[in-house]
Design a protein around this motif. Structure first.
Motif, PDB file in Angstrom:
ATOM      1  N   HIS A  77      -6.071   3.488 -11.321  1.00  0.00           N
ATOM      2  CA  HIS A  77      -7.100   3.911 -10.376  1.00  0.00           C
ATOM      3  C   HIS A  77      -6.982   3.055  -9.123  1.00  0.00           C
ATOM      4  CE1 HIS A  77      -9.045   6.438 -13.345  1.00  0.00           C
ATOM      5  NE2 HIS A  77      -8.801   5.463 -14.204  1.00  0.00           N
ATOM      6  N   LEU A  78      -6.837   3.706  -7.988  1.00  0.00           N
ATOM      7  CA  LEU A  78      -6.694   3.012  -6.720  1.00  0.00           C
ATOM      8  C   LEU A  78      -8.054   2.907  -6.052  1.00  0.00           C
ATOM      9  CD1 LEU A  78      -3.511   4.842  -5.419  1.00  0.00           C
ATOM     10  CD2 LEU A  78      -3.657   2.771  -6.807  1.00  0.00           C
ATOM     11  N   LEU A  79      -8.440   1.708  -5.708  1.00  0.00           N
ATOM     12  CA  LEU A  79      -9.717   1.475  -5.048  1.00  0.00           C
ATOM     13  C   LEU A  79      -9.485   0.713  -3.755  1.00  0.00           C
ATOM     14  CD1 LEU A  79     -11.715   0.197  -8.152  1.00  0.00           C
ATOM     15  CD2 LEU A  79     -11.702   2.513  -7.222  1.00  0.00           C
ATOM     16  N   ARG A  80     -10.159   1.123  -2.712  1.00  0.00           N
ATOM     17  CA  ARG A  80     -10.100   0.406  -1.443  1.00  0.00           C
ATOM     18  C   ARG A  80     -11.221  -0.625  -1.435  1.00  0.00           C
ATOM     19  NH1 ARG A  80      -7.353   1.085   2.913  1.00  0.00           N
ATOM     20  NH2 ARG A  80      -6.670   3.150   2.337  1.00  0.00           N
ATOM     21  N   VAL A  81     -10.903  -1.828  -1.009  1.00  0.00           N
ATOM     22  CA  VAL A  81     -11.898  -2.889  -0.934  1.00  0.00           C
ATOM     23  C   VAL A  81     -12.447  -2.898   0.489  1.00  0.00           C
ATOM     24  CG1 VAL A  81     -12.324  -5.351  -1.187  1.00  0.00           C
ATOM     25  CG2 VAL A  81     -10.676  -4.216  -2.683  1.00  0.00           C
ATOM     26  N   ASP A  82     -13.648  -2.374   0.668  1.00  0.00           N
ATOM     27  CA  ASP A  82     -14.268  -2.318   1.990  1.00  0.00           C
ATOM     28  C   ASP A  82     -14.806  -3.693   2.393  1.00  0.00           C
ATOM     29  OD1 ASP A  82     -13.803   0.408   2.329  1.00  0.00           O
ATOM     30  OD2 ASP A  82     -15.641   0.931   1.251  1.00  0.00           O
ATOM     31  N   GLY A  83     -14.680  -4.014   3.658  1.00  0.00           N
ATOM     32  CA  GLY A  83     -15.221  -5.262   4.178  1.00  0.00           C
ATOM     33  C   GLY A  83     -14.361  -6.481   3.905  1.00  0.00           C
ATOM     34  N   PHE A 105       1.991   5.534  -7.640  1.00  0.00           N
ATOM     35  CA  PHE A 105       0.890   5.590  -8.594  1.00  0.00           C
ATOM     36  C   PHE A 105      -0.215   6.564  -8.228  1.00  0.00           C
ATOM     37  CE2 PHE A 105       2.685   1.314  -9.153  1.00  0.00           C
ATOM     38  CZ  PHE A 105       3.022   1.403 -10.492  1.00  0.00           C
ATOM     39  N   GLN A 106      -0.072   7.311  -7.164  1.00  0.00           N
ATOM     40  CA  GLN A 106      -1.140   8.188  -6.698  1.00  0.00           C
ATOM     41  C   GLN A 106      -1.601   9.170  -7.776  1.00  0.00           C
ATOM     42  OE1 GLN A 106      -2.343   7.635  -3.554  1.00  0.00           O
ATOM     43  NE2 GLN A 106      -4.016   8.992  -4.021  1.00  0.00           N
ATOM     44  N   GLY A 107      -0.672   9.737  -8.531  1.00  0.00           N
ATOM     45  CA  GLY A 107      -1.040  10.742  -9.518  1.00  0.00           C
ATOM     46  C   GLY A 107      -1.132  10.226 -10.943  1.00  0.00           C
ATOM     47  N   GLU A 108      -1.026   8.939 -11.146  1.00  0.00           N
ATOM     48  CA  GLU A 108      -1.047   8.358 -12.491  1.00  0.00           C
ATOM     49  C   GLU A 108      -2.434   8.462 -13.117  1.00  0.00           C
ATOM     50  OE1 GLU A 108       1.315   6.791 -14.490  1.00  0.00           O
ATOM     51  OE2 GLU A 108       2.808   7.540 -13.084  1.00  0.00           O
ATOM     52  N   GLN A 109      -2.469   8.787 -14.381  1.00  0.00           N
ATOM     53  CA  GLN A 109      -3.726   8.887 -15.121  1.00  0.00           C
ATOM     54  C   GLN A 109      -4.305   7.511 -15.424  1.00  0.00           C
ATOM     55  OE1 GLN A 109      -5.309  11.730 -16.177  1.00  0.00           O
ATOM     56  NE2 GLN A 109      -3.833  13.028 -15.124  1.00  0.00           N
ATOM     57  N   ASN A 110      -3.460   6.521 -15.692  1.00  0.00           N
ATOM     58  CA  ASN A 110      -3.918   5.201 -16.145  1.00  0.00           C
ATOM     59  C   ASN A 110      -4.173   4.213 -15.008  1.00  0.00           C
ATOM     60  OD1 ASN A 110      -3.389   6.364 -18.566  1.00  0.00           O
ATOM     61  ND2 ASN A 110      -1.658   5.087 -19.080  1.00  0.00           N
ATOM     62  N   GLU A 148       0.829  -1.207   0.000  1.00  0.00           N
ATOM     63  CA  GLU A 148       0.000   0.000   0.000  1.00  0.00           C
ATOM     64  C   GLU A 148       0.864   1.258   0.000  1.00  0.00           C
ATOM     65  OE1 GLU A 148      -3.771   2.110   2.228  1.00  0.00           O
ATOM     66  OE2 GLU A 148      -3.200   0.085   2.797  1.00  0.00           O
ATOM     67  N   LEU A 149       1.954   1.253   0.756  1.00  0.00           N
ATOM     68  CA  LEU A 149       2.857   2.403   0.747  1.00  0.00           C
ATOM     69  C   LEU A 149       3.470   2.599  -0.634  1.00  0.00           C
ATOM     70  CD1 LEU A 149       4.791   2.053   4.121  1.00  0.00           C
ATOM     71  CD2 LEU A 149       3.026   3.704   3.539  1.00  0.00           C
ATOM     72  N   TYR A 150       3.852   1.495  -1.276  1.00  0.00           N
ATOM     73  CA  TYR A 150       4.442   1.575  -2.614  1.00  0.00           C
ATOM     74  C   TYR A 150       3.443   2.169  -3.601  1.00  0.00           C
ATOM     75  CZ  TYR A 150       6.503   0.303  -7.045  1.00  0.00           C
ATOM     76  OH  TYR A 150       7.011   0.356  -8.302  1.00  0.00           O
ATOM     77  N   VAL A 151       2.234   1.672  -3.575  1.00  0.00           N
ATOM     78  CA  VAL A 151       1.214   2.149  -4.500  1.00  0.00           C
ATOM     79  C   VAL A 151       0.946   3.632  -4.270  1.00  0.00           C
ATOM     80  CG1 VAL A 151      -1.239   1.972  -5.082  1.00  0.00           C
ATOM     81  CG2 VAL A 151       0.139  -0.084  -4.905  1.00  0.00           C
ATOM     82  N   ARG A 152       0.835   4.027  -3.028  1.00  0.00           N
ATOM     83  CA  ARG A 152       0.577   5.441  -2.723  1.00  0.00           C
ATOM     84  C   ARG A 152       1.697   6.328  -3.239  1.00  0.00           C
ATOM     85  NH1 ARG A 152      -1.535   5.751   3.505  1.00  0.00           N
ATOM     86  NH2 ARG A 152      -3.366   4.427   3.258  1.00  0.00           N
ATOM     87  N   SER A 153       2.943   5.890  -3.099  1.00  0.00           N
ATOM     88  CA  SER A 153       4.067   6.734  -3.488  1.00  0.00           C
ATOM     89  C   SER A 153       4.304   6.736  -4.994  1.00  0.00           C
ATOM     90  CB  SER A 153       5.343   6.296  -2.765  1.00  0.00           C
ATOM     91  OG  SER A 153       5.773   5.034  -3.240  1.00  0.00           O
TER      92      SER A 153
END
Length: 70
Positions: free
Chosen positions: A27-33, A20-25, A13-18
Motif C-alpha cells: 500500500h502506497l501512502l503519501r506523507v503530507d506535511g 508496486f502500483q498494482g500489488e495487492q500486498n 518514487e518512480l521505482y515504487v510507482r512502476s
C-alpha cells in the motif's frame, strides 16, 4: 528496492510507482506535511570520453525529478 535487498534508487518514487502500483500486498501512502528532500549529484572524470552522455543523463534526471513535484 528495500524489499529485494538491492540497496538504493536514484528516484525511489518512480521505482515504487512502476513496480508496486498494482500489488495487492503493498500500500502506497503519501506523507503530507513532511518536508523530505534529497540532493542528487552526477559526477564523472573531467577527461571522460562519455562526458556528453553524462551531461544528457543529468538533464534527463533533473527533468524527471522536477516532474514528480509539479
Amino acid at each position: 528496492m528495500v524489499s529485494i535487498d538491492m540497496g538504493l534508487s536514484l528516484f525511489p518514487e518512480l521505482y515504487v510507482r512502476s513496480e508496486f502500483q498494482g500489488e495487492q500486498n503493498v500500500h502506497l501512502l503519501r506523507v503530507d506535511g513532511w518536508p523530505g528532500s534529497r540532493t542528487i549529484g552526477f559526477f564523472w572524470r573531467r577527461g571522460s570520453v562519455r562526458s556528453e552522455h553524462y551531461r544528457r543523463l543529468a538533464v534527463l534526471g533533473k527533468a524527471a525529478a522536477e516532474g514528480l513535484f509539479k
